[in-house]
Design a protein around this motif. Structure first.
Motif, PDB file in Angstrom:
ATOM      1  N   ARG A 212      56.102  35.458  58.016  1.00  0.00           N
ATOM      2  CA  ARG A 212      55.976  36.737  58.738  1.00  0.00           C
ATOM      3  C   ARG A 212      57.486  36.686  59.565  1.00  0.00           C
ATOM      4  O   ARG A 212      57.462  35.781  60.613  1.00  0.00           O
ATOM      5  N   CYS A 213      58.118  37.507  59.374  1.00  0.00           N
ATOM      6  CA  CYS A 213      59.508  37.639  60.208  1.00  0.00           C
ATOM      7  C   CYS A 213      59.540  38.354  61.345  1.00  0.00           C
ATOM      8  O   CYS A 213      58.829  39.205  61.628  1.00  0.00           O
ATOM      9  N   PRO A 214      60.184  37.731  62.283  1.00  0.00           N
ATOM     10  CA  PRO A 214      60.375  38.597  63.689  1.00  0.00           C
ATOM     11  C   PRO A 214      61.156  39.960  63.238  1.00  0.00           C
ATOM     12  O   PRO A 214      61.827  39.997  62.485  1.00  0.00           O
ATOM     13  N   ARG A 215      61.091  41.003  64.414  1.00  0.00           N
ATOM     14  CA  ARG A 215      61.468  42.048  64.181  1.00  0.00           C
ATOM     15  C   ARG A 215      62.990  42.012  63.974  1.00  0.00           C
ATOM     16  O   ARG A 215      63.649  41.483  64.748  1.00  0.00           O
ATOM     17  N   GLY A 216      63.447  42.875  62.888  1.00  0.00           N
ATOM     18  CA  GLY A 216      65.028  42.695  62.837  1.00  0.00           C
ATOM     19  C   GLY A 216      65.319  41.573  62.019  1.00  0.00           C
ATOM     20  O   GLY A 216      66.655  41.775  61.582  1.00  0.00           O
ATOM     21  N   SER A 217      64.672  40.762  61.274  1.00  0.00           N
ATOM     22  CA  SER A 217      64.994  39.782  60.548  1.00  0.00           C
ATOM     23  C   SER A 217      64.043  39.822  58.982  1.00  0.00           C
ATOM     24  O   SER A 217      62.933  39.755  59.091  1.00  0.00           O
ATOM     25  N   PRO A 218      64.901  40.536  58.070  1.00  0.00           N
ATOM     26  CA  PRO A 218      64.255  40.703  56.710  1.00  0.00           C
ATOM     27  C   PRO A 218      64.004  39.541  55.859  1.00  0.00           C
ATOM     28  O   PRO A 218      64.584  38.475  56.137  1.00  0.00           O
TER      29      PRO A 218
ATOM     30  N   CYS B  17      65.708  30.735  45.569  1.00  0.00           N
ATOM     31  CA  CYS B  17      64.314  30.236  45.166  1.00  0.00           C
ATOM     32  C   CYS B  17      63.362  31.063  45.778  1.00  0.00           C
ATOM     33  O   CYS B  17      62.582  31.704  45.199  1.00  0.00           O
ATOM     34  N   CYS B  18      62.975  30.641  46.986  1.00  0.00           N
ATOM     35  CA  CYS B  18      61.938  31.324  47.903  1.00  0.00           C
ATOM     36  C   CYS B  18      62.404  32.181  48.844  1.00  0.00           C
ATOM     37  O   CYS B  18      63.540  32.270  49.485  1.00  0.00           O
ATOM     38  N   LYS B  19      61.552  33.099  49.321  1.00  0.00           N
ATOM     39  CA  LYS B  19      61.778  34.127  50.241  1.00  0.00           C
ATOM     40  C   LYS B  19      61.732  33.604  51.827  1.00  0.00           C
ATOM     41  O   LYS B  19      60.497  32.948  52.041  1.00  0.00           O
ATOM     42  N   ILE B  20      62.687  33.587  52.361  1.00  0.00           N
ATOM     43  CA  ILE B  20      62.751  33.245  53.927  1.00  0.00           C
ATOM     44  C   ILE B  20      63.014  34.216  54.891  1.00  0.00           C
ATOM     45  O   ILE B  20      63.570  35.418  54.587  1.00  0.00           O
ATOM     46  N   CYS B  21      62.986  33.971  56.238  1.00  0.00           N
ATOM     47  CA  CYS B  21      63.535  35.126  56.896  1.00  0.00           C
ATOM     48  C   CYS B  21      64.971  35.013  57.396  1.00  0.00           C
ATOM     49  O   CYS B  21      65.243  33.815  57.666  1.00  0.00           O
ATOM     50  N   ALA B  22      65.740  35.977  57.235  1.00  0.00           N
ATOM     51  CA  ALA B  22      67.283  35.863  57.576  1.00  0.00           C
ATOM     52  C   ALA B  22      67.432  35.506  58.849  1.00  0.00           C
ATOM     53  O   ALA B  22      66.782  36.102  59.842  1.00  0.00           O
ATOM     54  N   ARG B  23      68.440  34.669  59.195  1.00  0.00           N
ATOM     55  CA  ARG B  23      68.627  34.231  60.570  1.00  0.00           C
ATOM     56  C   ARG B  23      69.712  35.234  61.042  1.00  0.00           C
ATOM     57  O   ARG B  23      70.482  36.089  60.263  1.00  0.00           O
ATOM     58  N   ARG B  24      69.363  35.427  62.333  1.00  0.00           N
ATOM     59  CA  ARG B  24      70.043  36.604  63.151  1.00  0.00           C
ATOM     60  C   ARG B  24      71.121  36.079  63.830  1.00  0.00           C
ATOM     61  O   ARG B  24      71.589  34.988  63.840  1.00  0.00           O
ATOM     62  N   LEU B  25      71.781  37.144  64.532  1.00  0.00           N
ATOM     63  CA  LEU B  25      73.143  36.613  65.329  1.00  0.00           C
ATOM     64  C   LEU B  25      72.786  35.628  66.368  1.00  0.00           C
ATOM     65  O   LEU B  25      71.900  35.697  67.100  1.00  0.00           O
TER      66      LEU B  25
END
Length: 220
Positions: A19-25, A33-41
């Protein structure tokens, strides 16, 4: 070589995506390979933990010898310059303690951090005045002592420019001119030193504007 050392085949991923924080797809990791939360600025990144490319972020290794690599904008020219300081597009900053600004498309928008409230005279504070307080950023209202040089002040609020009490009047503040982001609110009032009707306005923000939806990753 990096891929061979960090990426395992076949993929072993959690059954439930994070479950990603808001603004992190959700995006695929560096191994695809695996789905992860994209890192933000400004967040740490590496080969596996990738940055949000939909926001134009890349993993910046320029400061890696002094610390961990972080997500940064690929092209600094998309930012803005304020008082000699360069900010990235989308970055929030405070040029002073009274303003909070956001760099956007080469320009910037700001909202006040100090309340623009208006204090009306009351029996216990007939002569309110807003003053700068040492050690504090925002000005504060104080109650001045009565001026003995104006005997008519006992009858009401008297401006130094008027020889008679001013019957104060004003409308309510209007709705914000912008449905999201910074706008203006107006009213008509005679609460000024000349006791004349005038249109007054102040900054307002009904709510922040929603961020643009991030593009969904394409999984082949």
């Amino acid at each position: 070589q990096v891929c061979a050392q960090l990426c395992r085949r076949p993929c072993y991923c959690p059954w439930v995506p994070p479950r990603c924080p808001r603004g992190s797809p959700l995006v695929l990791d560096g191994c695809g390979c695996c789905k992860i939360c994209a890192r933000r600025l400004g967040e740490p990144c590496d080969f596996l933990h990738v940055c949000d490319q939909s926001q134009g972020l890349v993993c910046d290794y320029s400061a890696a010898p002094m610390g961990r690599a972080t997500c940064n904008f690929e092209d600094i020219e998309e930012g803005c310059e304020v008082n000699g300081q360069v900010y990235r597009d989308g970055e929030v900053f405070q040029p002073s303690c009274k303003l909070q600004c956001r760099c956007l498309d080469g320009g910037f928008t700001c909202i006040p951090l100090c309340q623009e409230d208006v204090r009306l005279p009351t029996p216990d504070c007939p002569y309110p005045r807003r003053v700068e307080v040492p050690g504090k950023c925002c000005p504060e209202w104080i109650c001045e002592a009565r001026d003995q040089h104006h005997p008519l002040q006992d009858a009401g609020a008297v401006s130094p420019l008027l020889p008679y009490p001013c019957q104060e009047w004003g409308t309510e503040w209007s709705a914000c001119s912008a449905t999201c982001g910074v706008g203006f609110s107006t009213r008509v009032s005679n609460q000024n030193r000349y006791c004349r009707l005038e249109t007054q306005r102040r900054l307002c923000m009904a709510r922040p504007c929603p961020a643009l939806p991030a593009a969904s990753p394409v999984v082949s």
